[in-house]
Design an enzyme around this catalytic site. Structure first.
Site, PDB file in Angstrom:
ATOM      1  N   TYR A  41       0.762  -1.182  -0.029  1.00 22.20           N
ATOM      2  CA  TYR A  41       0.094   0.156  -0.174  1.00 22.20           C
ATOM      3  C   TYR A  41       0.345   1.313  -0.121  1.00 22.20           C
ATOM      4  CZ  TYR A  41      -3.875   3.309   1.243  1.00 22.20           C
ATOM      5  OH  TYR A  41      -5.259   4.089   1.613  1.00 22.20           O
TER       6      TYR A  41
ATOM      7  N   TRP B 224      -0.580  -8.520   4.207  1.00 19.65           N
ATOM      8  CA  TRP B 224      -2.442  -7.176   5.701  1.00 19.65           C
ATOM      9  C   TRP B 224      -3.270  -7.871   4.131  1.00 19.65           C
ATOM     10  CZ3 TRP B 224      -5.822  -4.788   4.251  1.00 19.65           C
ATOM     11  CH2 TRP B 224      -6.849  -3.913   5.539  1.00 19.65           C
TER      12      TRP B 224
ATOM     13  N   ASP C 139       5.805  -5.537  13.184  1.00 17.44           N
ATOM     14  CA  ASP C 139       5.297  -4.562  12.751  1.00 17.44           C
ATOM     15  C   ASP C 139       4.383  -3.967  13.546  1.00 17.44           C
ATOM     16  OD1 ASP C 139       3.674  -4.707  10.670  1.00 17.44           O
ATOM     17  OD2 ASP C 139       3.960  -6.217   9.626  1.00 17.44           O
TER      18      ASP C 139
ATOM     19  N   SER D 105       3.412  -6.405   2.195  1.00 15.14           N
ATOM     20  CA  SER D 105       2.101  -5.823   2.621  1.00 15.14           C
ATOM     21  C   SER D 105       0.607  -5.905   2.181  1.00 15.14           C
ATOM     22  CB  SER D 105       2.365  -3.978   2.986  1.00 15.14           C
ATOM     23  OG  SER D 105       0.958  -4.115   3.520  1.00 15.14           O
ATOM     24  N   MET D 106      -0.207  -5.703   1.926  1.00 15.67           N
ATOM     25  CA  MET D 106      -1.305  -5.125   0.874  1.00 15.67           C
ATOM     26  C   MET D 106      -0.911  -6.514  -0.578  1.00 15.67           C
ATOM     27  SD  MET D 106      -3.383  -2.679   0.690  1.00 15.67           S
ATOM     28  CE  MET D 106      -4.703  -1.691   2.488  1.00 15.67           C
TER      29      MET D 106
ATOM     30  N   HIS E  15       7.785  -3.650   9.513  1.00 12.80           N
ATOM     31  CA  HIS E  15       6.839  -3.803   8.896  1.00 12.80           C
ATOM     32  C   HIS E  15       7.356  -3.400   7.140  1.00 12.80           C
ATOM     33  CE1 HIS E  15       3.168  -4.054   6.058  1.00 12.80           C
ATOM     34  NE2 HIS E  15       3.094  -3.456   5.390  1.00 12.80           N
TER      35      HIS E  15
END
EC number: 3.1.1.74
Length: 301
Positions: free
Chosen positions: A100, A195, A216, A170-171, A248
């Site tokens: 993201y 995520w 994270d 992440s995303m 993260h």
């Protein structure tokens, strides 16, 4: 009736003993010759025998070239860069998504690193930096299709389209899990500090390595990486690696642990190269003062 003298009897016994020994030796040589080339018979094996030093180095044994994919020429994703070995051979292919608000630059190091171990890799920009995980899954799929069908002939000729994998941060890691749930034909998936709002990935059958980070605070492992791993079926090949003292954003800069175990996972499951099992089973040591906080898996693979 002929009578055998002691000398002739000893000679006959020696002759029979030599024949038995020769037969046994022949059988042993035959058995060894049949068993020895087990890993050499793997048509997907690429590169020298792996070592810790080789996997932890900033680049692997293959020289790498690049091909730009402009945003205008990309269909279904935001463009990117394809990294491929210069050696004329066929390789598995990997698509990698940023997280993201991230751009391709945040994951570029992974593209070159993984390609240098014998893969064709595309690192992508997403259509917008705010795209959600399921959109990133669609874009990873589009990037794989681009490499197979629309890249230059130089790239296409190097890809074995039956051996594909995805990764993401992440995303992008959430998108990796989503695509793995939709495409059981994928050979490997590696979500990096992933995520996603969905916590149940019990439908995934793709061999999956999840890498989390103990510091994270954006996708805490307690509510993301660990539940994701636990929800994966115990019947599949899976592993969970938690980086010690990492945040993260650990996947956004060169990291020898991420590089080493990502390559080992891809080699083992995309290339079916059992030479790399030694790095995954039993895996890295975890605990106090180490680079890995925790490692668990469904070994043996």
């Amino acid at each position: 009736m002929a009578v055998m003298t002691p000398r002739r009897e000893r000679s006959s016994l020696l002759s029979r003993a030599l024949q038995v020994t020769a037969a046994a030796a022949t059988a042993l040589v035959t058995a060894v010759s049949l068993a020895a080339p087990a890993h050499a018979a793997n048509p997907y094996e690429r590169g020298p025998n792996p070592t810790d030093a080789l996997l932890e180095a900033s680049s692997g044994p293959f020289s790498v070239s690049e091909e730009n994919v402009s945003r205008l020429s990309a269909s279904g994703f935001g463009g990117g860069t394809i990294y491929y070995p210069r050696e004329n051979n066929t390789y598995g292919a990997v698509a990698i998504s940023p997280g993201y608000t991230g751009t391709e630059a945040s994951i570029a190091w992974l593209g070159e690193r993984i390609a240098s171990h014998g893969f064709v890799v595309i690192t992508i920009d997403t259509i917008t930096t705010l795209d959600q995980p399921d959109s990133r899954a669609e874009q990873l799929n589009a990037a794989l299709n681009h490499m197979i069908n629309r890249a230059s002939s130089t790239v296409r000729s190097r890809i074995d389209s039956s051996r594909l994998a995805v990764m993401g941060h992440s995303m992008g890691g959430g998108g990796t899990l989503r695509l793995a749930s939709q495409r059981p034909d994928l050979k490997a998936a590696i979500p990096l500090t992933p995520w996603h709002l969905n916590k149940n990935w019990s439908s995934v059958t793709v061999p999956t390595l999840i890498i989390g980070a103990d510091l994270d605070t954006i996708a805490p492992v307690a509510t993301h990486a660990k539940p994701f791993y636990n929800s994966l079926p115990s019947s599949i090949s899976k592993a969970y690696l938690e980086l010690d003292g990492a945040t993260h954003f650990a996947p956004n800069i060169p990291n020898k642990i991420i590089g080493k175990y990502s390559v080992a996972w891809l080699k083992r499951f995309v290339d079916n190269d059992t030479r790399y099992t030694q790095f995954l089973c039993p895996g890295p040591r975890d605990g106090l003062f180490g680079e890995v906080e925790e490692y668990r898996s469904t070994c043996p693979f």
